[in-house]
Write a protein that holds these residues in place. Structure first.
Motif, PDB file in Angstrom:
ATOM      1  N   TYR A  57      43.048  28.939  14.357  1.00 14.64           N
ATOM      2  CA  TYR A  57      42.203  29.717  15.259  1.00 14.64           C
ATOM      3  C   TYR A  57      40.820  29.911  14.640  1.00 14.64           C
ATOM      4  O   TYR A  57      40.706  30.162  13.441  1.00 14.64           O
ATOM      5  N   GLN A  58      39.783  29.767  15.456  1.00 12.84           N
ATOM      6  CA  GLN A  58      38.381  29.969  15.088  1.00 12.84           C
ATOM      7  C   GLN A  58      37.764  28.821  14.274  1.00 12.84           C
ATOM      8  O   GLN A  58      36.574  28.881  13.950  1.00 12.84           O
ATOM      9  N   SER A  83      44.484  31.208   8.715  1.00 10.44           N
ATOM     10  CA  SER A  83      45.612  30.344   8.376  1.00 10.44           C
ATOM     11  C   SER A  83      46.650  30.448   9.489  1.00 10.44           C
ATOM     12  O   SER A  83      46.671  31.432  10.234  1.00 10.44           O
ATOM     13  N   THR A  84      47.494  29.420   9.597  1.00  8.32           N
ATOM     14  CA  THR A  84      48.506  29.375  10.648  1.00  8.32           C
ATOM     15  C   THR A  84      49.869  29.033  10.061  1.00  8.32           C
ATOM     16  O   THR A  84      49.983  28.100   9.256  1.00  8.32           O
ATOM     17  N   GLY A 107      48.118  42.487   9.540  1.00  9.84           N
ATOM     18  CA  GLY A 107      47.016  42.025  10.376  1.00  9.84           C
ATOM     19  C   GLY A 107      47.294  40.749  11.160  1.00  9.84           C
ATOM     20  O   GLY A 107      46.403  40.227  11.846  1.00  9.84           O
ATOM     21  N   CYS A 108      48.509  40.220  11.066  1.00  6.63           N
ATOM     22  CA  CYS A 108      48.846  38.975  11.755  1.00  6.63           C
ATOM     23  C   CYS A 108      49.071  39.208  13.251  1.00  6.63           C
ATOM     24  O   CYS A 108      49.490  40.290  13.671  1.00  6.63           O
ATOM     25  N   SER A 122      53.532  30.853  16.822  1.00  5.16           N
ATOM     26  CA  SER A 122      52.367  30.409  16.078  1.00  5.16           C
ATOM     27  C   SER A 122      51.711  31.681  15.555  1.00  5.16           C
ATOM     28  O   SER A 122      51.208  32.495  16.334  1.00  5.16           O
ATOM     29  N   VAL A 123      51.748  31.863  14.245  1.00  4.79           N
ATOM     30  CA  VAL A 123      51.273  33.102  13.630  1.00  4.79           C
ATOM     31  C   VAL A 123      49.880  32.888  13.059  1.00  4.79           C
ATOM     32  O   VAL A 123      49.665  31.972  12.244  1.00  4.79           O
ATOM     33  N   ASP A 124      48.953  33.727  13.502  1.00  4.81           N
ATOM     34  CA  ASP A 124      47.579  33.672  12.996  1.00  4.81           C
ATOM     35  C   ASP A 124      47.415  34.700  11.886  1.00  4.81           C
ATOM     36  O   ASP A 124      47.766  35.870  12.050  1.00  4.81           O
TER      37      ASP A 124
END
Length: 160
Positions: A57-58, A83-84, A107-108, A122-124
């Motif tokens: 992401y980003q 990170s993912t 904060g995920c 999908s964990v950001d």
């Protein structure tokens, strides 16, 4: 007054490695046009991949139009620092909420989909989050059979 988000979202296609567990050969992510880099094909990713490994992401990427269906990923132009991690979670994992709370407290965030017998997440992991603490929770969840996971992309600076 509610200001309308005027970013134009486009679909970007990513080719997924055939040995990954999903059985699909492409994945589509949303991206917005980046105009301030002076590059014609720059886009910022607006969500995290479920299957593709190597972006987060980003991230700002280069993508080229292949046909009327959308754009095809070429390369990363600038990392966004996120990170993912990709998780497979059995549908009736009794401790998922407990373990997810630990990641959320760090904060995920996540997106998820239904893969039949299990959910895929999908964990950001945002740039300001301590990636080592996140990884420790992920490993604990693996040990306790809450999920299996793979590291899809590390955008954090691990040299700090």
């Amino acid at each position: 007054e509610n200001q309308q988000d005027d970013r134009q979202l486009v679909k970007v296609f990513f080719t997924v490695a055939p040995h990954d567990y999903n059985g699909q050969d492409t994945e589509t992510l949303w991206a917005s046009v980046v105009t301030d880099m002076g590059l014609p094909d720059a886009y910022q990713l607006e969500n995290s991949p479920f299957f593709y490994r190597g972006v987060s992401y980003q991230d700002i990427i280069e993508a080229k139009e292949v046909d009327s269906d959308g754009l095809s990923f070429v390369r990363i132009l600038k990392k966004g620092g996120h990170s993912t991690y990709q998780l497979l979670v059995p549908k009736h994992a009794p401790r998922f909420a407990e373990f997810w709370q630990m990641l959320e407290d760090l904060g995920c965030t996540y997106e998820y989909g239904d893969e039949g017998e299990e959910f895929i997440y999908s964990v950001d992991v945002p740039p300001e989050t301590n990636i080592s603490r996140v990884y420790a929770v992920l490993e604990r969840g693996l040990r306790d059979k809450v999920w299996v996971f793979q590291e899809a992309h590390v955008g954090h600076d691990l040299k700090r």
